[in-house]
Design an enzyme around this catalytic site. Structure first.
Site, PDB file in Angstrom:
ATOM      1  N   ASP A  31      48.444  34.357  -8.516  1.00  0.00           N
ATOM      2  CA  ASP A  31      47.962  33.557  -9.641  1.00  0.00           C
ATOM      3  C   ASP A  31      47.495  32.184  -9.137  1.00  0.00           C
ATOM      4  O   ASP A  31      48.146  31.560  -8.294  1.00  0.00           O
ATOM      5  CB  ASP A  31      49.077  33.392 -10.693  1.00  0.00           C
ATOM      6  CG  ASP A  31      48.534  32.957 -12.036  1.00  0.00           C
ATOM      7  OD1 ASP A  31      48.541  33.780 -12.964  1.00  0.00           O
ATOM      8  OD2 ASP A  31      48.090  31.791 -12.147  1.00  0.00           O
ATOM      9  N   ILE A  32      46.393  31.705  -9.683  1.00  0.00           N
ATOM     10  CA  ILE A  32      45.814  30.430  -9.241  1.00  0.00           C
ATOM     11  C   ILE A  32      46.678  29.245  -9.684  1.00  0.00           C
ATOM     12  O   ILE A  32      46.600  28.151  -9.098  1.00  0.00           O
ATOM     13  CB  ILE A  32      44.366  30.296  -9.791  1.00  0.00           C
ATOM     14  CG1 ILE A  32      43.536  29.342  -8.964  1.00  0.00           C
ATOM     15  CG2 ILE A  32      44.357  29.908 -11.260  1.00  0.00           C
ATOM     16  CD1 ILE A  32      42.045  29.424  -9.238  1.00  0.00           C
ATOM     17  N   GLY A  92      49.707  33.977 -25.802  1.00  0.00           N
ATOM     18  CA  GLY A  92      49.448  33.260 -24.563  1.00  0.00           C
ATOM     19  C   GLY A  92      48.399  33.902 -23.673  1.00  0.00           C
ATOM     20  O   GLY A  92      48.156  33.437 -22.562  1.00  0.00           O
ATOM     21  N   GLN A  93      47.759  34.975 -24.157  1.00  0.00           N
ATOM     22  CA  GLN A  93      46.732  35.616 -23.323  1.00  0.00           C
ATOM     23  C   GLN A  93      45.474  34.762 -23.295  1.00  0.00           C
ATOM     24  O   GLN A  93      44.961  34.361 -24.352  1.00  0.00           O
ATOM     25  CB  GLN A  93      46.406  37.022 -23.856  1.00  0.00           C
ATOM     26  CG  GLN A  93      45.470  37.790 -22.925  1.00  0.00           C
ATOM     27  CD  GLN A  93      45.191  39.218 -23.400  1.00  0.00           C
ATOM     28  OE1 GLN A  93      45.645  39.644 -24.477  1.00  0.00           O
ATOM     29  NE2 GLN A  93      44.434  39.955 -22.598  1.00  0.00           N
ATOM     30  N   HIS A  99      46.540  42.376 -17.683  1.00  0.00           N
ATOM     31  CA  HIS A  99      47.189  41.985 -16.429  1.00  0.00           C
ATOM     32  C   HIS A  99      48.687  41.896 -16.621  1.00  0.00           C
ATOM     33  O   HIS A  99      49.182  41.446 -17.657  1.00  0.00           O
ATOM     34  CB  HIS A  99      46.639  40.656 -15.904  1.00  0.00           C
ATOM     35  CG  HIS A  99      46.573  39.558 -16.924  1.00  0.00           C
ATOM     36  ND1 HIS A  99      45.575  39.488 -17.874  1.00  0.00           N
ATOM     37  CD2 HIS A  99      47.382  38.490 -17.151  1.00  0.00           C
ATOM     38  CE1 HIS A  99      45.770  38.429 -18.640  1.00  0.00           C
ATOM     39  NE2 HIS A  99      46.871  37.805 -18.230  1.00  0.00           N
ATOM     40  N   LEU A 100      49.378  42.298 -15.584  1.00  0.00           N
ATOM     41  CA  LEU A 100      50.837  42.179 -15.529  1.00  0.00           C
ATOM     42  C   LEU A 100      51.166  40.954 -14.689  1.00  0.00           C
ATOM     43  O   LEU A 100      50.792  40.882 -13.512  1.00  0.00           O
ATOM     44  CB  LEU A 100      51.428  43.429 -14.872  1.00  0.00           C
ATOM     45  CG  LEU A 100      52.951  43.432 -14.700  1.00  0.00           C
ATOM     46  CD1 LEU A 100      53.655  43.568 -16.047  1.00  0.00           C
ATOM     47  CD2 LEU A 100      53.372  44.578 -13.768  1.00  0.00           C
TER      48      LEU A 100
END
Ligand code: 5GP
Ligand code: ZN
Length: 113
Positions: A31-32, A92-93, A99-100
């Site tokens: 994750d960034i 919160g998407q 994605h998991l």
């Protein structure tokens, strides 16, 4: 024609990402904006907008996403981890390619905010 979806672009290599795993069905990358010492995302290569778009025919694929997530967590020192799929903006998407999230490496509280 290129896809407008950010994660489809990452799968295609059109946007760089720190890849952790890839096979014919699944792609995993760091994750960034990590929210824990270990935080990566596992996605199906098939574009699904989120958990609400999963069809019967996708069940094995989504099972594989979860299995690979837990396996990669183990391999990266985060056997005890939280696996999260946000479904919809209110939950919160922010990226509408399923994605998991796999988060670990620190104690987690419950319930999430
Ligand atoms: P969501 O909020 O949709 O459940 O999660 C989306 C996740 O994707 C966030 O944790 C966010 O940091 C991550 N993300 C967004 N854009 C990028 C990107 O370009 N590269 C990577 N590696 N992660 C991203
Ligand atoms: Zn996509």
């Amino acid at each position: 024609m290129s896809s407008p979806c950010l994660f489809c672009k990452i799968i295609a290599g059109e946007i760089p990402a720190k890849k952790l795993f890839e096979d014919e069905d699944v792609f995993a990358f760091w994750d960034i904006s990590p929210q824990a010492p270990t935080h990566f995302l596992v996605i199906p290569k098939k574009h699904l907008s989120g958990p609400g778009a999963i069809l019967n025919e996708d069940e094995a694929l989504i099972g594989k996403v979860v299995r690979i997530g837990a396996q990669l967590a183990r391999e990266n020192g985060a056997e005890q981890c939280r696996l999260v799929m946000n479904n919809g903006a209110e939950a919160g998407q922010t990226v509408f390619h399923l994605h998991l999230h796999v988060l670990g490496g620190r104690p987690m509280s419950w319930p999430p905010g």
